[in-house]
Design a protein around this motif. Structure first.
Motif, PDB file in Angstrom:
ATOM      1  N   LEU A 123     -28.990 -23.473   9.876  1.00  0.00           N
ATOM      2  CA  LEU A 123     -27.615 -23.516   9.364  1.00  0.00           C
ATOM      3  C   LEU A 123     -26.767 -22.521  10.139  1.00  0.00           C
ATOM      4  O   LEU A 123     -27.306 -21.582  10.705  1.00  0.00           O
ATOM      5  N   PRO A 124     -25.422 -22.636  10.160  1.00  0.00           N
ATOM      6  CA  PRO A 124     -24.665 -23.720   9.545  1.00  0.00           C
ATOM      7  C   PRO A 124     -24.867 -25.038  10.284  1.00  0.00           C
ATOM      8  O   PRO A 124     -25.359 -25.064  11.417  1.00  0.00           O
ATOM      9  N   LEU A 125     -24.464 -26.124   9.641  1.00  0.00           N
ATOM     10  CA  LEU A 125     -24.564 -27.430  10.276  1.00  0.00           C
ATOM     11  C   LEU A 125     -23.718 -27.451  11.538  1.00  0.00           C
ATOM     12  O   LEU A 125     -22.709 -26.753  11.620  1.00  0.00           O
ATOM     13  N   PRO A 126     -24.085 -28.285  12.485  1.00  0.00           N
ATOM     14  CA  PRO A 126     -23.224 -28.438  13.662  1.00  0.00           C
ATOM     15  C   PRO A 126     -21.923 -29.126  13.260  1.00  0.00           C
ATOM     16  O   PRO A 126     -21.864 -29.824  12.250  1.00  0.00           O
ATOM     17  N   GLU A 127     -20.890 -28.924  14.050  1.00  0.00           N
ATOM     18  CA  GLU A 127     -19.644 -29.661  13.831  1.00  0.00           C
ATOM     19  C   GLU A 127     -19.917 -31.146  14.047  1.00  0.00           C
ATOM     20  O   GLU A 127     -20.751 -31.512  14.881  1.00  0.00           O
ATOM     21  N   PHE A 128     -19.248 -31.983  13.287  1.00  0.00           N
ATOM     22  CA  PHE A 128     -19.319 -33.427  13.552  1.00  0.00           C
ATOM     23  C   PHE A 128     -18.005 -34.041  13.139  1.00  0.00           C
ATOM     24  O   PHE A 128     -17.163 -33.373  12.513  1.00  0.00           O
ATOM     25  N   LEU A 129     -17.794 -35.291  13.516  1.00  0.00           N
ATOM     26  CA  LEU A 129     -16.571 -35.980  13.132  1.00  0.00           C
ATOM     27  C   LEU A 129     -16.865 -36.907  11.965  1.00  0.00           C
ATOM     28  O   LEU A 129     -17.913 -37.582  11.955  1.00  0.00           O
ATOM     29  N   PRO A 130     -15.965 -36.977  10.974  1.00  0.00           N
ATOM     30  CA  PRO A 130     -16.156 -37.938   9.885  1.00  0.00           C
ATOM     31  C   PRO A 130     -16.359 -39.335  10.460  1.00  0.00           C
ATOM     32  O   PRO A 130     -15.601 -39.758  11.348  1.00  0.00           O
ATOM     33  N   GLY A 131     -17.378 -40.032   9.968  1.00  0.00           N
ATOM     34  CA  GLY A 131     -17.717 -41.350  10.504  1.00  0.00           C
ATOM     35  C   GLY A 131     -19.003 -41.320  11.308  1.00  0.00           C
ATOM     36  O   GLY A 131     -19.616 -42.360  11.541  1.00  0.00           O
ATOM     37  N   GLN A 132     -19.428 -40.131  11.706  1.00  0.00           N
ATOM     38  CA  GLN A 132     -20.686 -40.049  12.463  1.00  0.00           C
ATOM     39  C   GLN A 132     -21.893 -40.152  11.524  1.00  0.00           C
ATOM     40  O   GLN A 132     -21.751 -40.028  10.301  1.00  0.00           O
TER      41      GLN A 132
END
Ligand code: FAD
Ligand code: NAP
Length: 268
Positions: free
Chosen positions: A30-39
């Motif tokens: 953690l923390p989670l990696p950044e991602f884009l909504p929809g991934q």
């Protein structure tokens, strides 16, 4: 089960019924990696048939759209359907909070709102658990959300088609968003709900909301290819049928070489 292949924990599991569950998965790192909504993220369990000694552990993995917002940094929320006879989901169904699993540390996929220019009307169409990416998008960009972005869309219409009303995961949250954000409109529609059940909403398949002027009548958003981008997620037959329905209206699939106003994510 081989501990080497396990890098995440089931934090929480909420069963909607015997075949739909919301599962929160926390990777060890953690923390989670950044991602884009929809991934989506790949979730897995070590191959039941085992792995030859000395070889890397084989993991049975499948893709699951992330329903949580990237602003949430401690767990991925997933909306999962049990597929009878499936290789992975019957095993996932045996897991409870505290159990270990494998999760790919890196979210993947291009089914994101980056596919549509800012300020357009968006019509986000899902069947079944295909609602998950749209939940993440709204949790992230809608008014009052974690990373609210009022110019992201002009109107955002979410159409969710399921068999029975009980399959409408996230219905309360999406209805509340419609009340809180006038740019959002949630249209659930059920195809196999018994007539006597008390369901007073829309009936049929998602096409019933997309035919003729229905989208304009129901959501105040005309399906105008100049102003609107349509996203489709879930059942591949739905995606095929809706593509055929919308093609004569001027909706074309976006590809790497050609811009378009129709985007899709097939779940199988
Ligand atoms: C990008 C992407 C995102 C996905 N996101 C989600 C998600 O958020 N939630 C979710 O539940 N699933 C999602 N899926 C589907 C998921 O990856 C698995 O396919 C599904 O969980 C079945 O896995 P299984 O191993 O149990 O079945 P498998 O052994 O892989 O499949 C058995 C057969 O079942 C059919 N099938 C597969 N998935 C489904 C389904 N959902 N409904 C009906 N029939 C199906 C296929 O015909 C397949 O041949 C996604 C798939 C992709 C490609
Ligand atoms: N939902 C259940 O009660 C249930 C129970 C047991 C097992 N399962 C199994 O679970 C899996 C997933 O079921 P699910 O109900 O989540 O997903 P699903 O079968 O994809 O159905 C979800 C919605 O998509 C609709 N749909 C199917 N084909 C379509 C098309 N061509 N165009 C537009 N809409 C279309 C369905 O309508 P229709 O109803 O008209 O098909 C339904 O409203 C399936 O393998 C199923 O056999 C489901």
């Amino acid at each position: 089960m081989d501990e080497q292949a396990l890098n995440a924990t089931i934090l929480e599991r909420t069963d909607l019924d015997e075949r739909l569950a919301i599962v929160r998965v926390r990777p060890d790192e953690l923390p989670l990696p950044e991602f884009l909504p929809g991934q989506f993220v790949q979730l897995g369990l070590p191959d039941e048939e085992g792995t030859a000694p000395g070889r890397a552990v084989r993991v049975d993995k499948r893709a699951y759209s992330i329903a949580s917002s990237p602003a949430e940094r401690d767990a991925f929320e997933l909306f999962v359907a049990l597929v009878d006879g499936g290789r992975l989901t019957p095993r996932v169904w045996k897991l409870a909070a505290g159990d270990r699993c494998w999760a790919d540390p890196q979210p993947l996929g291009r089914f994101t709102l980056d596919l549509a220019p800012r300020g357009k009307d968006l019509v986000l169409v899902a069947t079944g658990t295909g609602i998950a990416p749209y939940v993440s998008m709204l949790r992230t960009y809608a008014r009052g959300s974690a990373r609210a972005d009022p110019g992201r869309w002009n109107r955002c219409v979410v159409v969710h088609g399921v068999r029975r009303a009980g399959d409408l995961g996230y219905a309360d949250e999406l209805a509340e968003r419609t009340r809180a954000d006038p740019s959002v409109c949630y249209l659930p529609i059920v195809s196999r709900e018994p007539e006597a059940s008390g369901w007073s909403g829309l009936r049929g398949r998602v096409q019933a909301v997309l035919e003729g002027e229905r989208c304009s009548e129901l959501a105040g958003t005309p399906l105008d290819p100049e102003r609107c981008h349509v996203f489709l997620c879930g059942n591949p037959d739905m995606i095929r049928s809706v593509r055929e329905l919308l093609a004569p209206r001027g909706f074309t699939v976006a590809t790497a070489r050609r811009p378009g106003n129709l985007h899709f994510e097939r779940y199988w």
